[in-house]
Design an enzyme around this catalytic site. Sequence first.
Site, short mmCIF file in Angstrom:
data_model
loop_
_atom_site.label_atom_id
_atom_site.label_comp_id
_atom_site.label_asym_id
_atom_site.label_seq_id
_atom_site.Cartn_x
_atom_site.Cartn_y
_atom_site.Cartn_z
N CYS A 50 8.97 6.02 11.36
CA CYS A 50 8.39 6.29 10.04
C CYS A 50 6.88 6.05 10.04
O CYS A 50 6.41 4.95 10.34
CB CYS A 50 9.07 5.39 9.01
SG CYS A 50 8.19 5.24 7.44
N CYS A 53 5.70 3.38 7.63
CA CYS A 53 6.06 2.05 8.16
C CYS A 53 5.02 1.58 9.18
O CYS A 53 4.63 0.41 9.22
CB CYS A 53 7.43 2.09 8.82
SG CYS A 53 8.79 2.58 7.71
N CYS A 170 -7.93 1.88 -4.77
CA CYS A 170 -7.45 3.04 -4.01
C CYS A 170 -6.68 2.63 -2.75
O CYS A 170 -7.24 1.97 -1.87
CB CYS A 170 -8.63 3.92 -3.64
SG CYS A 170 -8.30 5.14 -2.36
N CYS A 173 -8.10 4.01 0.49
CA CYS A 173 -9.34 3.30 0.85
C CYS A 173 -9.01 1.99 1.56
O CYS A 173 -9.67 1.61 2.53
CB CYS A 173 -10.17 3.01 -0.40
SG CYS A 173 -10.67 4.48 -1.31
#
Length: 361
Positions: A50, A53, A170, A173
Amino acid sequence: MARLSQVLTASLAVLGASASAVKDLIPSNFDDIVLNSGKPALVEFFAPWCGHCKTLAPIYEELATNFESLQDKVTIAKVDADAEKDLGRRFGVQGFPTLKWFDGKSDTPEDYKSGRDLESLTKFIQEKTGVKPQAKRAEKQAVEMLNDKTFKEQIGSDKDALVAFTAPWCGHCKTLAPTWEKVAQDFASESNVLIAKVDCEADNAKATAQDAGVKSYPTIFYYPKGSKEAVPYTGGRSEADLVSFMNEKAGTHRSVGGTLDALAGTIPSLDDMAKTLKSGGDAAYQKFAEAAGAVSDKYAEYYGKVAKKSSENAGYVEKELSRLQGLLAKGGLAPAKIDDLTTRSNILRKFVGDETPKDEL
């Protein structure tokens, strides 16, 4: 036998992960560590394949490290729900990663629905437990934070600049932040390169963000030296992608990690001549010395010195290269000294025709 093999494999995985602050859970230890321990636990259900993940992994590891001294108060753990499908089904896991909060008393967890950044995860645990993680010593950041005043001073100067316009809330970010810091560290020794950020919601930087026309976060702009015209950066956001981009734009030769690459300091117009010096006799050495003297480059003089020394001592280049590599291997050198020795080694390799450092073979 199949079940025994699975248990042994899982047990070995747990042992192998002992260096991690995150506890690995399998069916045989889940209830004892999470449900019957009497203390709360945050559990991540993940799958090795994933992407989200993988993005969360270093953040989750840092979270566990920060709470490691409070293991008697709270547990930070994870389950490979791809390998342990029964555990995933048991707690209704339908996607990855799934984070669940267990109070240590019941088998009914609470879904974690906040951000996947370190700040949000830490705040959640603090609110649930009342405990505070061990404070980390603040480290000096290589990324330069620009405001309305410093942006005008730095952008358009003699530096090639890469600027990330960000917002504190964010998620993307926050994901970019550690990579951005690494890139800034990689170019820390380059006086003509600036890796910077602008907090678009800071009172002293809002005007800059508005002037730049920033409408989403993070927005990355490249500013060539001597220019205030923004060039949108649309490449990859890995450390390697960003380092490669800045090398191309600024004419630098940095590698991931901040070391110099094998071309740093070398002068193409002299390299081919250097390889044929031994077979060209005195005339070749004289011609090379003239060519090196005509080149306006910081290390052109070193080319000439190496040529002169090698004409007087046939084994000079090999011995000097070995000496410099020994100094680098010892470590403990200042960054500027490492750069100088690496550059000289690169040039010496041009004289022996070996352009690849041994540790890259």
